[in-house]
Design an enzyme around this catalytic site. Structure first.
Site, PDB file in Angstrom:
ATOM      1  N   SER A  14      23.706  41.379   2.124  1.00 18.41           N
ATOM      2  CA  SER A  14      23.690  39.933   2.425  1.00 18.41           C
ATOM      3  C   SER A  14      24.528  39.576   3.659  1.00 18.41           C
ATOM      4  O   SER A  14      25.673  39.996   3.794  1.00 18.41           O
ATOM      5  CB  SER A  14      24.216  39.151   1.219  1.00 18.41           C
ATOM      6  OG  SER A  14      24.339  37.793   1.587  1.00 18.41           O
ATOM      7  N   SER A  16      25.233  36.415   4.248  1.00 18.74           N
ATOM      8  CA  SER A  16      25.815  35.102   3.958  1.00 18.74           C
ATOM      9  C   SER A  16      27.334  35.045   4.177  1.00 18.74           C
ATOM     10  O   SER A  16      27.825  34.063   4.747  1.00 18.74           O
ATOM     11  CB  SER A  16      25.465  34.670   2.526  1.00 18.74           C
ATOM     12  OG  SER A  16      24.088  34.429   2.453  1.00 18.74           O
ATOM     13  N   LYS A  63      18.138  33.777  -9.492  1.00 18.30           N
ATOM     14  CA  LYS A  63      17.989  32.355  -9.166  1.00 18.30           C
ATOM     15  C   LYS A  63      17.461  31.515 -10.327  1.00 18.30           C
ATOM     16  O   LYS A  63      17.785  30.334 -10.432  1.00 18.30           O
ATOM     17  CB  LYS A  63      17.054  32.186  -7.968  1.00 18.30           C
ATOM     18  CG  LYS A  63      17.671  32.699  -6.692  1.00 18.30           C
ATOM     19  CD  LYS A  63      16.776  32.455  -5.518  1.00 18.30           C
ATOM     20  CE  LYS A  63      17.301  33.211  -4.322  1.00 18.30           C
ATOM     21  NZ  LYS A  63      16.594  32.922  -3.102  1.00 18.30           N
ATOM     22  N   ASN A  84      19.569  28.163  -5.790  1.00 15.71           N
ATOM     23  CA  ASN A  84      20.191  29.170  -4.922  1.00 15.71           C
ATOM     24  C   ASN A  84      21.579  28.743  -4.448  1.00 15.71           C
ATOM     25  O   ASN A  84      22.259  29.500  -3.778  1.00 15.71           O
ATOM     26  CB  ASN A  84      19.302  29.491  -3.707  1.00 15.71           C
ATOM     27  CG  ASN A  84      19.419  28.448  -2.615  1.00 15.71           C
ATOM     28  OD1 ASN A  84      19.494  27.259  -2.894  1.00 15.71           O
ATOM     29  ND2 ASN A  84      19.454  28.884  -1.367  1.00 15.71           N
ATOM     30  N   ASP A  99      16.458  26.889  -0.300  1.00 16.51           N
ATOM     31  CA  ASP A  99      15.528  27.895   0.246  1.00 16.51           C
ATOM     32  C   ASP A  99      14.267  27.267   0.830  1.00 16.51           C
ATOM     33  O   ASP A  99      13.789  27.675   1.890  1.00 16.51           O
ATOM     34  CB  ASP A  99      15.082  28.871  -0.853  1.00 16.51           C
ATOM     35  CG  ASP A  99      16.126  29.924  -1.135  1.00 16.51           C
ATOM     36  OD1 ASP A  99      16.916  30.242  -0.225  1.00 16.51           O
ATOM     37  OD2 ASP A  99      16.153  30.429  -2.268  1.00 16.51           O
ATOM     38  N   GLY A 120       3.885  37.427  -4.466  1.00 13.37           N
ATOM     39  CA  GLY A 120       5.029  37.395  -5.368  1.00 13.37           C
ATOM     40  C   GLY A 120       5.064  36.097  -6.147  1.00 13.37           C
ATOM     41  O   GLY A 120       4.479  35.091  -5.722  1.00 13.37           O
ATOM     42  N   ALA A 121       5.738  36.138  -7.295  1.00 11.39           N
ATOM     43  CA  ALA A 121       5.771  34.959  -8.167  1.00 11.39           C
ATOM     44  C   ALA A 121       7.166  34.766  -8.769  1.00 11.39           C
ATOM     45  O   ALA A 121       7.318  34.295  -9.883  1.00 11.39           O
ATOM     46  CB  ALA A 121       4.720  35.113  -9.263  1.00 11.39           C
ATOM     47  N   GLY A 122       8.179  35.145  -8.015  1.00 11.36           N
ATOM     48  CA  GLY A 122       9.562  34.990  -8.491  1.00 11.36           C
ATOM     49  C   GLY A 122      10.151  33.665  -8.049  1.00 11.36           C
ATOM     50  O   GLY A 122       9.426  32.706  -7.742  1.00 11.36           O
ATOM     51  N   GLY A 123      11.464  33.601  -8.005  1.00  8.15           N
ATOM     52  CA  GLY A 123      12.163  32.365  -7.682  1.00  8.15           C
ATOM     53  C   GLY A 123      11.821  31.824  -6.311  1.00  8.15           C
ATOM     54  O   GLY A 123      11.584  30.616  -6.146  1.00  8.15           O
ATOM     55  N   TYR A 208      15.014  39.844   5.399  1.00  7.82           N
ATOM     56  CA  TYR A 208      15.507  39.824   6.774  1.00  7.82           C
ATOM     57  C   TYR A 208      16.338  41.070   7.041  1.00  7.82           C
ATOM     58  O   TYR A 208      16.741  41.768   6.119  1.00  7.82           O
ATOM     59  CB  TYR A 208      16.361  38.568   7.016  1.00  7.82           C
ATOM     60  CG  TYR A 208      17.544  38.461   6.090  1.00  7.82           C
ATOM     61  CD1 TYR A 208      17.436  37.793   4.870  1.00  7.82           C
ATOM     62  CD2 TYR A 208      18.769  39.048   6.405  1.00  7.82           C
ATOM     63  CE1 TYR A 208      18.496  37.703   4.015  1.00  7.82           C
ATOM     64  CE2 TYR A 208      19.848  38.964   5.548  1.00  7.82           C
ATOM     65  CZ  TYR A 208      19.704  38.291   4.349  1.00  7.82           C
ATOM     66  OH  TYR A 208      20.770  38.219   3.494  1.00  7.82           O
TER      67      TYR A 208
HETATM   68  P1  NDP Z   1      12.608  37.549  -7.880  1.00  6.64           P
HETATM   69  O1  NDP Z   1      13.277  38.711  -8.526  1.00  6.64           O
HETATM   70  O2  NDP Z   1      12.715  36.198  -8.510  1.00  6.64           O
HETATM   71  O3  NDP Z   1      11.014  37.874  -7.737  1.00  6.64           O
HETATM   72  C1  NDP Z   1      10.586  39.079  -7.203  1.00  6.64           C
HETATM   73  C2  NDP Z   1       9.047  39.112  -7.118  1.00  6.64           C
HETATM   74  O4  NDP Z   1       8.704  40.292  -6.415  1.00  6.64           O
HETATM   75  C3  NDP Z   1       8.313  39.145  -8.452  1.00  6.64           C
HETATM   76  O5  NDP Z   1       7.130  38.379  -8.335  1.00  6.64           O
HETATM   77  C4  NDP Z   1       7.962  40.628  -8.620  1.00  6.64           C
HETATM   78  O6  NDP Z   1       6.751  40.863  -9.330  1.00  6.64           O
HETATM   79  C5  NDP Z   1       7.752  41.036  -7.180  1.00  6.64           C
HETATM   80  N1  NDP Z   1       8.014  42.444  -6.898  1.00  6.64           N
HETATM   81  C6  NDP Z   1       9.191  43.108  -7.010  1.00  6.64           C
HETATM   82  N2  NDP Z   1       9.060  44.388  -6.610  1.00  6.64           N
HETATM   83  C7  NDP Z   1       7.762  44.532  -6.222  1.00  6.64           C
HETATM   84  C8  NDP Z   1       6.998  45.621  -5.720  1.00  6.64           C
HETATM   85  N3  NDP Z   1       7.557  46.815  -5.520  1.00  6.64           N
HETATM   86  N4  NDP Z   1       5.700  45.402  -5.432  1.00  6.64           N
HETATM   87  C9  NDP Z   1       5.130  44.195  -5.617  1.00  6.64           C
HETATM   88  N5  NDP Z   1       5.789  43.126  -6.117  1.00  6.64           N
HETATM   89  C10 NDP Z   1       7.093  43.298  -6.414  1.00  6.64           C
HETATM   90  O7  NDP Z   1      13.128  37.537  -6.353  1.00  6.64           O
HETATM   91  P2  NDP Z   1      13.420  36.308  -5.375  1.00  6.64           P
HETATM   92  O8  NDP Z   1      12.236  35.416  -5.364  1.00  6.64           O
HETATM   93  O9  NDP Z   1      14.752  35.730  -5.648  1.00  6.64           O
HETATM   94  O10 NDP Z   1      13.563  37.060  -3.938  1.00  6.64           O
HETATM   95  C11 NDP Z   1      12.460  37.730  -3.398  1.00  6.64           C
HETATM   96  C12 NDP Z   1      12.774  38.260  -1.993  1.00  6.64           C
HETATM   97  O11 NDP Z   1      13.011  37.194  -1.077  1.00  6.64           O
HETATM   98  C13 NDP Z   1      14.003  39.151  -1.924  1.00  6.64           C
HETATM   99  O12 NDP Z   1      13.689  40.254  -1.111  1.00  6.64           O
HETATM  100  C14 NDP Z   1      15.063  38.269  -1.267  1.00  6.64           C
HETATM  101  O13 NDP Z   1      15.987  39.060  -0.543  1.00  6.64           O
HETATM  102  C15 NDP Z   1      14.207  37.427  -0.332  1.00  6.64           C
HETATM  103  N6  NDP Z   1      14.811  36.118   0.011  1.00  6.64           N
HETATM  104  C16 NDP Z   1      15.172  35.833   1.309  1.00  6.64           C
HETATM  105  C17 NDP Z   1      15.708  34.607   1.644  1.00  6.64           C
HETATM  106  C18 NDP Z   1      16.086  34.317   3.049  1.00  6.64           C
HETATM  107  O14 NDP Z   1      16.883  33.406   3.268  1.00  6.64           O
HETATM  108  N7  NDP Z   1      15.538  34.993   4.025  1.00  6.64           N
HETATM  109  C19 NDP Z   1      15.941  33.566   0.643  1.00  6.64           C
HETATM  110  C20 NDP Z   1      15.491  33.936  -0.664  1.00  6.64           C
HETATM  111  C21 NDP Z   1      14.978  35.189  -0.972  1.00  6.64           C
HETATM  112  P3  NDP Z   1       6.685  40.936 -10.974  1.00  6.64           P
HETATM  113  O15 NDP Z   1       6.573  39.512 -11.458  1.00  6.64           O
HETATM  114  O16 NDP Z   1       5.455  41.727 -11.219  1.00  6.64           O
HETATM  115  O17 NDP Z   1       7.936  41.628 -11.435  1.00  6.64           O
END
Ligand code: NDP
Length: 263
Positions: A14, A16, A63, A84, A99, A120-123, A208
């Site tokens: 990070s 930050s 998050k 965040n 974010d 992707g479908a995370g935070g 990044y």
């Molecule tokens: P989360 O853990 O909430 O979500 C991760 C997602 O990635 C899930 O949908 C997961 O799928 C998927 N995933 C993880 N590994 C793989 C893989 N090998 N192949 C395919 N899909 C995968 O993460 P965040 O949303 O918090 O963060 C995601 C990314 O964004 C990170 O890399 C983070 O560093 C970056 N980020 C950058 C920011 C910036 O300021 N530039 C700000 C915020 C985030 P599944 O549901 O199937 O597990």
């Protein structure tokens, strides 16, 4: 001296701490910002108060847990359920999300965006999709697994897993997965990513500080693309304004933070 931190797993990568500490020292704010490697997200609130933090940022994968840990959630974070930025307000934990607006700042130069594919479908995907929909942009979401997609369906997105995906035309494809962060993986099988990139004008990665395999492929296809550095800057400026209770000018924060991107 006020203490701030970023919680994440991993967290060593990070930028930050460098960004916020540069603002504090340049603008004479009595603050110090450090990293906390947190593996168990359920301990977030306890660790935050044990360390007597005034504020914090939260990164992957905590998050959504940060949202649940808050005593009160304000603004856009309330809508998307993803936090965040945390502020200690008289012993109460207040949550924000910077974010989404940080990302809008990052893609200002991409014009006429009407259709976006979010990988992707995370935070991060939640925050960005919710923000895109506010601007009446059509959002499709493609995720490795199905379990997180229900949220996006209810939000009004078209949702796919790798098995059900059918490519259409996009203005922008955004990688919000952590594929490529610690490994050299693409965010979906190669044939899917190839066809997605062949059908988009722009590509962006939330990651990044490294050229991910996703961005590498986009570059090879001469697609205009950018990594997550500007998004990081945008969310950082807005978080710092919350940390310092709006006592510093936004543009001064931005200039001090931007300086660290040259290191
Ligand atoms: P989360 O853990 O909430 O979500 C991760 C997602 O990635 C899930 O949908 C997961 O799928 C998927 N995933 C993880 N590994 C793989 C893989 N090998 N192949 C395919 N899909 C995968 O993460 P965040 O949303 O918090 O963060 C995601 C990314 O964004 C990170 O890399 C983070 O560093 C970056 N980020 C950058 C920011 C910036 O300021 N530039 C700000 C915020 C985030 P599944 O549901 O199937 O597990």
């Amino acid at each position: 001296m006020k203490l701030f931190a970023i919680f994440g797993d991993p967290v060593t990568h990070s930028r930050s701490p460098l960004m916020h500490n540069n603002v504090f020292s340049h603008l004479n704010y009595k603050g110090c910002y450090t990293r906390v490697h947190l593996t168990d997200g359920s301990k977030l609130k306890q660790v935050f108060f044990d360390l007597k933090l005034s504020g914090a940022n939260v990164t992957v994968p905590h998050k959504e847990e940060a949202y649940n840990a808050c005593d009160e959630v304000r603004g856009f974070a309330k809508k998307v359920g993803v936090v965040n930025t945390l502020i200690n307000e008289n012993g109460r934990l207040i949550g924000y999300n910077t974010d989404a607006d940080g990302f809008m700042f990052a893609i200002e130069e991409f014009k006429k965006i009407k259709n976006i594919l979010v990988l992707g479908a995370g935070g991060t995907a939640k925050a960005l999709s919710g923000r895109f929909l506010e601007d009446n942009i059509n959002v499709s979401v493609l995720n490795r697994s199905e379990k997180r997609l229900q949220y996006f369906l209810e939000l009004g997105c078209s949702c796919y897993t790798w098995d059900t995906f059918e490519v259409t035309n996009y203005d922008l494809v955004v990688n919000t997965t952590s594929a490529g962060l610690k490994d050299e993986e693409l965010p979906a099988p190669t044939d899917i990513i190839e066809s997605v990139l062949d059908n988009t004008r722009y590509a962006a990665d939330a990651i990044y500080g490294k050229l991910t395999p996703f961005l590498q492929l986009a570059k090879e296809k001469n697609i205009t693309c950018k990594d997550g550095a500007d998004m990081l800057l945008g969310q950082g400026v807005l978080a710092n304004a919350l940390f310092t209770n709006n006592t510093l000018a936004l543009n001064d924060i931005k200039l001090s933070m931007q300086e660290t991107f040259q290191f």
